[in-house]
Motif scaffolding. Structure first.
Motif, PDB file in Angstrom:
ATOM      1  N   SER A  55     -13.343   0.779   1.572  1.00  0.00           N
ATOM      2  CA  SER A  55     -13.341   1.428   0.260  1.00  0.00           C
ATOM      3  C   SER A  55     -13.327   0.341  -0.790  1.00  0.00           C
ATOM      4  CB  SER A  55     -12.106   2.315   0.183  1.00  0.00           C
ATOM      5  OG  SER A  55     -11.720   2.540  -1.141  1.00  0.00           O
ATOM      6  N   ASP A  56     -13.353   0.766  -2.072  1.00  0.00           N
ATOM      7  CA  ASP A  56     -13.289  -0.247  -3.128  1.00  0.00           C
ATOM      8  C   ASP A  56     -11.877  -0.802  -3.261  1.00  0.00           C
ATOM      9  OD1 ASP A  56     -12.303   2.202  -4.120  1.00  0.00           O
ATOM     10  OD2 ASP A  56     -12.692   1.582  -6.188  1.00  0.00           O
ATOM     11  N   LYS A  57     -10.910  -0.184  -2.591  1.00  0.00           N
ATOM     12  CA  LYS A  57      -9.535  -0.655  -2.757  1.00  0.00           C
ATOM     13  C   LYS A  57      -8.750  -0.395  -1.477  1.00  0.00           C
ATOM     14  CE  LYS A  57      -8.509   3.769  -4.944  1.00  0.00           C
ATOM     15  NZ  LYS A  57      -8.489   4.490  -6.220  1.00  0.00           N
ATOM     16  N   SER A  58      -7.680  -1.153  -1.291  1.00  0.00           N
ATOM     17  CA  SER A  58      -6.753  -0.854  -0.212  1.00  0.00           C
ATOM     18  C   SER A  58      -5.432  -0.453  -0.853  1.00  0.00           C
ATOM     19  CB  SER A  58      -6.583  -2.062   0.705  1.00  0.00           C
ATOM     20  OG  SER A  58      -6.116  -3.157  -0.017  1.00  0.00           O
ATOM     21  N   TYR A  59      -4.662   0.353  -0.156  1.00  0.00           N
ATOM     22  CA  TYR A  59      -3.435   0.855  -0.756  1.00  0.00           C
ATOM     23  C   TYR A  59      -2.496   1.405   0.301  1.00  0.00           C
ATOM     24  CZ  TYR A  59      -6.344   5.085  -0.479  1.00  0.00           C
ATOM     25  OH  TYR A  59      -7.185   6.078  -0.059  1.00  0.00           O
ATOM     26  N   SER A  60      -1.251   1.549  -0.111  1.00  0.00           N
ATOM     27  CA  SER A  60      -0.268   2.242   0.703  1.00  0.00           C
ATOM     28  C   SER A  60       0.617   3.003  -0.257  1.00  0.00           C
ATOM     29  CB  SER A  60       0.531   1.230   1.515  1.00  0.00           C
ATOM     30  OG  SER A  60       1.572   1.901   2.185  1.00  0.00           O
ATOM     31  N   MET A  61       0.503   4.306  -0.253  1.00  0.00           N
ATOM     32  CA  MET A  61       1.232   5.144  -1.202  1.00  0.00           C
ATOM     33  C   MET A  61       1.217   6.577  -0.703  1.00  0.00           C
ATOM     34  SD  MET A  61      -1.764   6.533  -2.791  1.00  0.00           S
ATOM     35  CE  MET A  61      -1.670   6.767  -4.537  1.00  0.00           C
ATOM     36  N   ASN A  62       1.935   7.442  -1.391  1.00  0.00           N
ATOM     37  CA  ASN A  62       1.930   8.865  -1.065  1.00  0.00           C
ATOM     38  C   ASN A  62       1.253   9.603  -2.208  1.00  0.00           C
ATOM     39  OD1 ASN A  62       3.576   8.300   1.212  1.00  0.00           O
ATOM     40  ND2 ASN A  62       5.337   8.218  -0.159  1.00  0.00           N
ATOM     41  N   THR A  63       0.508  10.627  -1.873  1.00  0.00           N
ATOM     42  CA  THR A  63      -0.221  11.305  -2.934  1.00  0.00           C
ATOM     43  C   THR A  63      -0.303  12.812  -2.673  1.00  0.00           C
ATOM     44  OG1 THR A  63      -2.312  11.308  -4.144  1.00  0.00           O
ATOM     45  CG2 THR A  63      -2.457  10.812  -1.822  1.00  0.00           C
ATOM     46  N   LEU A  64      -0.405  13.565  -3.743  1.00  0.00           N
ATOM     47  CA  LEU A  64      -0.543  15.017  -3.634  1.00  0.00           C
ATOM     48  C   LEU A  64      -1.555  15.480  -4.677  1.00  0.00           C
ATOM     49  CD1 LEU A  64       0.537  17.658  -2.317  1.00  0.00           C
ATOM     50  CD2 LEU A  64       2.164  17.781  -4.184  1.00  0.00           C
ATOM     51  N   LEU A  65      -2.656  16.048  -4.195  1.00  0.00           N
ATOM     52  CA  LEU A  65      -3.690  16.566  -5.095  1.00  0.00           C
ATOM     53  C   LEU A  65      -3.224  17.919  -5.631  1.00  0.00           C
ATOM     54  CD1 LEU A  65      -6.570  16.121  -6.186  1.00  0.00           C
ATOM     55  CD2 LEU A  65      -7.426  17.237  -4.116  1.00  0.00           C
TER      56      LEU A  65
END
Ligand SMILES: O=C(O)CCC(=O)C(=O)O
Ligand SMILES: [Fe+2]
Length: 212
Positions: A55-65
């Motif tokens: 992807s254009d970025k790497s990450y580690s997080m929690n998300t809720l749409l």
């Protein structure tokens, strides 16, 4: 009751790319930010998300749409009043028009996404410009009492490989940073430190170019 104050002026900052900054007690009152934080959905409701490649970025997080192109994925009437008022205000076209004009942008046919994000200790997001179909982002931070040693700053860069950020924003209580997406809008979320006593929480409003 939580409603965004669309008479809030915010400060326009030109470097490294134009962005709009809202201090505490401008867009949301401090009391509203505190109430939203206190009733933030429990993190188990958020999906843990880690990406290290592809992807254009790497990450580690929690998300809720919460909202995706005209469709709510949560029942607003079941949320605390402060959340339902704020979320319904965010998707109103008058808010979008106001924000885009404050950002000196144009937005023919933008579709909205609203999501929550939560970065626990060690959470981060690598440097990126956002997807080309993104028109704008507004990040509203729900991090009262955030300490400088806890990391988690939003850092803005003039280039993909620039050694130092030209602007850095510590998450605050209802503070916000907004910008139009461009090929220059390099930004990242610094890692949240192991000493952070709370997660880095934010409400994100994203505009995407309509595909219809
Ligand atoms: O939470 C932030 O400050 C920025 C997050 C971000 O850049 C993104 O979700 O694309
Ligand atoms: Fe981003």
């Amino acid at each position: 009751m939580s409603e965004l104050d669309i008479t809030a002026t915010g400060t326009t900052v030109d470097k490294p790319f134009p962005h709009l900054v809202f201090a505490e007690d401008t867009l949301l009152t401090r009391a509203e930010a505190d109430q939203l934080t206190a009733t933030f959905p429990h993190w188990s409701a958020l999906t843990s998300s880690t990406r290290t490649q592809g992807s254009d970025k790497s990450y580690s997080m929690n998300t809720l749409l919460l909202h995706d192109r005209g469709r709510w994925l949560v029942r607003l009437e079941q949320l605390p009043d402060c959340w339902s008022n704020l979320l319904s205000g965010l998707v109103e076209s008058s808010y979008r028009d106001w924000l885009v004009s404050r950002l000196c942008g144009t937005h023919d046919r933008v579709e909205l996404e609203v999501r929550l994000s939560e970065y626990p200790r060690g959470g981060w997001m690598s440097r990126h410009t956002d997807r080309p179909d993104k028109v704008f982002s507004q990040n509203i931070y729900l991090c009262p009492e955030w300490q400088p040693t806890w990391g988690g700053e939003l850092r803005l860069y003039h280039h993909e490989t620039a050694a130092h950020p030209q602007a850095t924003y510590r998450p605050g209580a209802g503070t916000s940073v907004a910008f139009m997406r461009s090929d220059r809008s390099w930004h990242e979320v610094a890692a949240v430190s192991d000493t952070a006593a709370a997660p880095r929480r934010a409400l994100l409003l994203h505009g995407y170019r309509s595909t219809m």
